[in-house]
Design an enzyme around this catalytic site. Structure first.
Site, short mmCIF file in Angstrom:
data_model
loop_
_atom_site.label_atom_id
_atom_site.label_comp_id
_atom_site.label_asym_id
_atom_site.label_seq_id
_atom_site.Cartn_x
_atom_site.Cartn_y
_atom_site.Cartn_z
N THR A 1 45.10 40.07 43.05
CA THR A 1 44.77 38.95 43.93
C THR A 1 45.15 37.62 43.32
O THR A 1 45.15 37.46 42.08
CB THR A 1 43.25 38.93 44.23
OG1 THR A 1 42.91 37.74 44.96
CG2 THR A 1 42.44 38.94 42.94
N TYR B 1 34.62 38.26 41.53
CA TYR B 1 35.71 39.00 42.17
C TYR B 1 37.02 38.76 41.43
O TYR B 1 37.71 39.70 41.01
CB TYR B 1 35.84 38.59 43.63
CG TYR B 1 37.14 39.04 44.26
CD1 TYR B 1 37.45 40.39 44.35
CD2 TYR B 1 38.06 38.11 44.73
CE1 TYR B 1 38.66 40.81 44.91
CE2 TYR B 1 39.26 38.52 45.29
CZ TYR B 1 39.56 39.87 45.37
OH TYR B 1 40.75 40.27 45.92
#
Length: 327
Positions: free
Chosen positions: A116, A140
């Site tokens: 990501t 995250y």
């Protein structure tokens, strides 16, 4: 190739399975269905199991011969990761270690990792290329950055060859209308806007109109899910032909503002789409756009569905199908 697709019943994973099969590869899906759907696994074998279950992983690897693993099974909500960091580190890091250890034990050496842009945190410059430092701002992003570091170490120690593909904003839906984005709860901008257009929600919130952008709303890089999957396929082929481990940023290289996305959704859907302005959210950068030059040069990857209206149109067809199915 025979590929184990972990998380292959989810949004991106299911599109990947369809593409693999269309290209003549064999795919086995490993998914606990916590965020995926059985009916999204189009024609592939589904092994319903959890990455925390090492015995289930060993059984899958022992009973089949895999050429590669693609890993999509991560939790992805930034806000939730702040509230429940244990959940994110356990699944995104510890469970990935289970998967990697099973691969090493069974001699599977090729690995494609769904990473990501959140590993970068606040970028030093935009567009964002692979040379920028990894400074994630939340659990995250940190969980994904940790896995990238683990992969470097496993490559050195065990001969694993990997590709990390750092997504910006995956969007859109299958061109044939068979698959699309289904999250519960939904947190992504485009499906939220289209849920307003379909009458499922009553409005969309715009968080801030005073950013230093042409229309004052945040700019993000949206990449069609089919283009995203094509990059995975190219990365897999590169590893198959002896390519070295590497990381790539995946985006269109051109961002669209929140207001531009709303305007496109109004055009495509023909619906007014009620908007309510809200204060800025903490930690929202004005502009996040990828520099995909490395992926284009090394993988020879070319996004073919980069226009915003194309992304919205495919997502709108899927949203209409979902509302018809549920009515």
């Amino acid at each position: 190739m025979n590929v184990l697709v972990v998380g292959g019943a989810g949004y991106i994973g299911s599109h990947m399975v369809k593409m693999l099969r269309a290209e003549g590869h064999q795919a086995v899906v490993f998914d606990n269905l916590s965020g995926g759907y059985r009916d999204a696994v189009l024609g592939a074998e589904l092994v319903e199991a959890d990455l925390a279950d090492r015995a289930a992983l060993d059984a899958v690897f022992a009973s089949r011969s895999f050429d590669a693993v693609m890993h999509f099974a991560s939790f992805i909500q930034v806000g939730e990761s702040v509230q429940l960091p244990d959940k994110y580190y356990r699944n995104n890091v510890a469970n990935t270690l289970n998967l990697l250890d099973a691969m090493v034990a069974h001699g599977v050496e090729r690995f494609i990792f769904s990473s990501t842009a959140a590993i970068f945190g606040e970028p030093e410059q935009v567009p964002i290329d692979e040379r920028q430092p990894s400074r994630p701002l939340n659990p995250y992003g940190r969980s994904k950055a940790m896995v990238e570091q683990i992969l470097e170490d496993y490559a050195r120690a065990f001969g694993l060859r990997y590709t990390c593909l750092r997504y910006f904003n995956a969007a859109g839906a299958d061109l044939d209308g068979q698959l699309g984005e289904r999250h519960e709860p939904e947190t992504h901008l485009i499906p939220l806007i289209l849920q307003v257009a379909s009458g499922y929600r009553d409005h969309i919130a715009v968080y801030g109109r005073d950013y230093p952008t042409p229309d004052g709303t945040c700019i993000r890089d949206y990449i069609h899910v089919v283009d995203l999957c094509s990059a995975h396929l190219l990365a897999l082929q590169r590893l198959q032909h002896g390519g070295d481990s590497d990381c790539f940023n995946l985006g269109n290289g051109a961002g669209f503002s929140v207001q531009e996305v709303i305007d496109s959704a109004r055009r495509i859907s023909g619906q007014p789409i009620e908007v309510r302005d809200a204060p800025r959210r903490a930690g929202d950068p004005a502009r996040l756009v990828a520099d995909p030059a490395k992926a284009r040069a090394v993988l020879e990857w070319i996004p073919r569905h980069a226009e915003l209206d194309t992304i919205i149109e495919t997502a709108w067809r899927w949203e209409c199908r979902m509302r018809q199915t549920s009515s």
